[in-house]
Design a protein around this motif. Structure first.
Motif, mmCIF file in Angstrom:
data_model
loop_
_atom_site.group_PDB
_atom_site.id
_atom_site.type_symbol
_atom_site.label_atom_id
_atom_site.label_comp_id
_atom_site.label_asym_id
_atom_site.label_seq_id
_atom_site.Cartn_x
_atom_site.Cartn_y
_atom_site.Cartn_z
ATOM 1 N N HIS A 120 -5.243 47.547 28.171
ATOM 2 C CA HIS A 120 -3.781 47.704 28.360
ATOM 3 C C HIS A 120 -3.495 48.868 29.469
ATOM 4 O O HIS A 120 -2.488 48.589 30.264
ATOM 5 C CB HIS A 120 -2.995 48.049 26.949
ATOM 6 C CG HIS A 120 -2.695 46.952 26.194
ATOM 7 N ND1 HIS A 120 -2.175 45.876 26.400
ATOM 8 C CD2 HIS A 120 -3.187 46.682 24.825
ATOM 9 C CE1 HIS A 120 -2.045 44.900 25.475
ATOM 10 N NE2 HIS A 120 -2.658 45.405 24.682
ATOM 11 N N THR A 136 5.179 50.125 31.810
ATOM 12 C CA THR A 136 5.544 51.093 30.516
ATOM 13 C C THR A 136 5.161 50.099 29.403
ATOM 14 O O THR A 136 4.892 50.725 28.633
ATOM 15 C CB THR A 136 7.141 51.233 30.642
ATOM 16 O OG1 THR A 136 7.356 52.005 31.915
ATOM 17 C CG2 THR A 136 7.595 51.831 29.457
ATOM 18 N N ALA A 137 5.450 48.859 29.486
ATOM 19 C CA ALA A 137 5.194 47.867 28.193
ATOM 20 C C ALA A 137 3.719 47.908 28.118
ATOM 21 O O ALA A 137 3.358 48.099 26.953
ATOM 22 C CB ALA A 137 5.680 46.535 28.640
ATOM 23 N N ASN A 140 2.978 51.172 26.356
ATOM 24 C CA ASN A 140 3.155 51.068 24.773
ATOM 25 C C ASN A 140 2.390 50.468 24.032
ATOM 26 O O ASN A 140 2.007 50.709 22.909
ATOM 27 C CB ASN A 140 4.908 50.392 24.853
ATOM 28 C CG ASN A 140 5.961 51.267 25.497
ATOM 29 O OD1 ASN A 140 5.650 52.531 25.380
ATOM 30 N ND2 ASN A 140 6.824 50.760 25.645
ATOM 31 N N ILE A 143 -0.471 52.427 22.989
ATOM 32 C CA ILE A 143 -0.190 53.602 21.951
ATOM 33 C C ILE A 143 -0.291 52.821 20.768
ATOM 34 O O ILE A 143 -0.732 53.175 19.665
ATOM 35 C CB ILE A 143 1.055 54.190 22.612
ATOM 36 C CG1 ILE A 143 1.009 55.178 23.512
ATOM 37 C CG2 ILE A 143 1.500 54.833 21.124
ATOM 38 C CD1 ILE A 143 2.011 56.013 24.007
ATOM 39 N N ASN A 144 0.346 51.374 20.532
ATOM 40 C CA ASN A 144 0.382 50.757 19.335
ATOM 41 C C ASN A 144 -0.973 50.422 18.862
ATOM 42 O O ASN A 144 -1.113 50.393 17.568
ATOM 43 C CB ASN A 144 1.273 49.501 19.562
ATOM 44 C CG ASN A 144 2.783 49.784 19.528
ATOM 45 O OD1 ASN A 144 3.254 50.510 19.262
ATOM 46 N ND2 ASN A 144 3.426 48.876 20.558
ATOM 47 N N ALA A 190 -1.848 56.926 28.208
ATOM 48 C CA ALA A 190 -0.585 56.217 28.080
ATOM 49 C C ALA A 190 0.671 57.010 28.276
ATOM 50 O O ALA A 190 1.658 56.772 29.042
ATOM 51 C CB ALA A 190 -0.441 55.437 26.754
ATOM 52 N N GLU A 191 0.769 58.464 27.728
ATOM 53 C CA GLU A 191 1.633 59.267 27.795
ATOM 54 C C GLU A 191 1.935 59.778 29.244
ATOM 55 O O GLU A 191 2.952 59.721 29.861
ATOM 56 C CB GLU A 191 1.619 60.367 26.857
ATOM 57 C CG GLU A 191 2.023 59.867 25.412
ATOM 58 C CD GLU A 191 1.707 61.135 24.540
ATOM 59 O OE1 GLU A 191 1.006 61.933 24.931
ATOM 60 O OE2 GLU A 191 2.094 60.812 23.216
ATOM 61 N N TRP A 194 3.727 57.005 31.300
ATOM 62 C CA TRP A 194 4.988 57.148 30.925
ATOM 63 C C TRP A 194 5.751 58.372 31.965
ATOM 64 O O TRP A 194 6.936 58.084 32.421
ATOM 65 C CB TRP A 194 5.489 57.762 29.530
ATOM 66 C CG TRP A 194 5.369 56.557 28.721
ATOM 67 C CD1 TRP A 194 5.205 55.383 28.682
ATOM 68 C CD2 TRP A 194 5.500 56.910 27.147
ATOM 69 N NE1 TRP A 194 5.206 54.615 27.683
ATOM 70 C CE2 TRP A 194 5.151 55.596 26.641
ATOM 71 C CE3 TRP A 194 5.315 57.931 26.303
ATOM 72 C CZ2 TRP A 194 5.251 55.418 25.069
ATOM 73 C CZ3 TRP A 194 5.479 57.842 24.847
ATOM 74 C CH2 TRP A 194 5.272 56.774 24.483
#
Length: 201
Positions: A120, A136-137, A140, A143-144, A190-191, A194
């Motif tokens: 991802h 962004t998706a 996310n 992270i999920n 991932a952060e 963002w």
């Protein structure tokens, strides 16, 4: 004629994406090793060395680039944090070898989730400047998936308490912690995706 004299500006995002692809290859080998294929340990180490070489090239390109599509610090940090993911995998393999501890089903499941999360992230890198919403998706989603690593970690640690062999108990717990930290490192990348997107919105 003037464009002939413009400073060279390497495609640093292409190099970041290359690092991402090498990282995925390394984590594919890590999953295979975690699933019981001990011969893939060398492939994990080789991928980590290859990713390091790409990262050094990226650092050089950032120094040489006349202009970059995103803040150079953000690109550098994304590369650095991604490097920590594959380093974590390499170190987990090395630790298991030192302890002569074979991976189990919990570790295989955690490695599978880590790989999905990094895929991802690499997709997010592909669209960082072209489609911020899609990037962004993807962040996310990474992270999920990393939350799945955390859930599996808690289950594994709980079951480890049933072990009567002290050596195996401590060895398993150490490996579970190492895999969980790799999941945390995926979240860290991932952060930063963002943060990078917020800065450039």
């Amino acid at each position: 004629m003037k464009h002939w004299f413009l400073p060279h500006s390497p495609d640093v995002l292409a190099t970041l994406r290359e690092q991402g692809r090498v990282t995925v290859e390394g984590l594919e080998a890590f999953l295979e090793w975690s699933s019981g294929n001990g011969d893939r340990a060398l492939a994990v180490r080789d991928a980590e060395h290859s990713a390091d070489a790409v990262r050094r090239r990226l650092q050089q390109e950032l120094r040489e680039a006349f202009s970059v599509p995103l803040d150079a610090e953000d690109i550098y940090t994304l590369s650095e944090r991604l490097d920590a993911v594959l380093n974590g995998a390499k170190n987990a393999v090395r630790e298991a070898e030192v302890m002569t501890m074979l991976p189990d089903a919990h570790l295989a499941a955690m490695a599978a989730a880590i790989l999905i999360g990094v895929r991802h992230l690499v997709t997010a890198f592909e669209v960082l400047t072209r489609d911020p919403n899609a990037a962004t998706a993807e962040a996310n989603a990474a992270i999920n998936v990393s939350r799945d690593v955390e859930k599996r970690y808690r289950i594994a640690m709980s079951e480890a308490l049933n072990l009567t062999d002290t050596r195996e108990l401590f060895g398993r717990r150490e490996l579970y912690r190492r895999y969980a930290r790799i999941g945390d490192q995926v979240v860290s990348v991932a952060e930063r995706v963002w943060y990078t997107l917020v800065k450039h919105s």
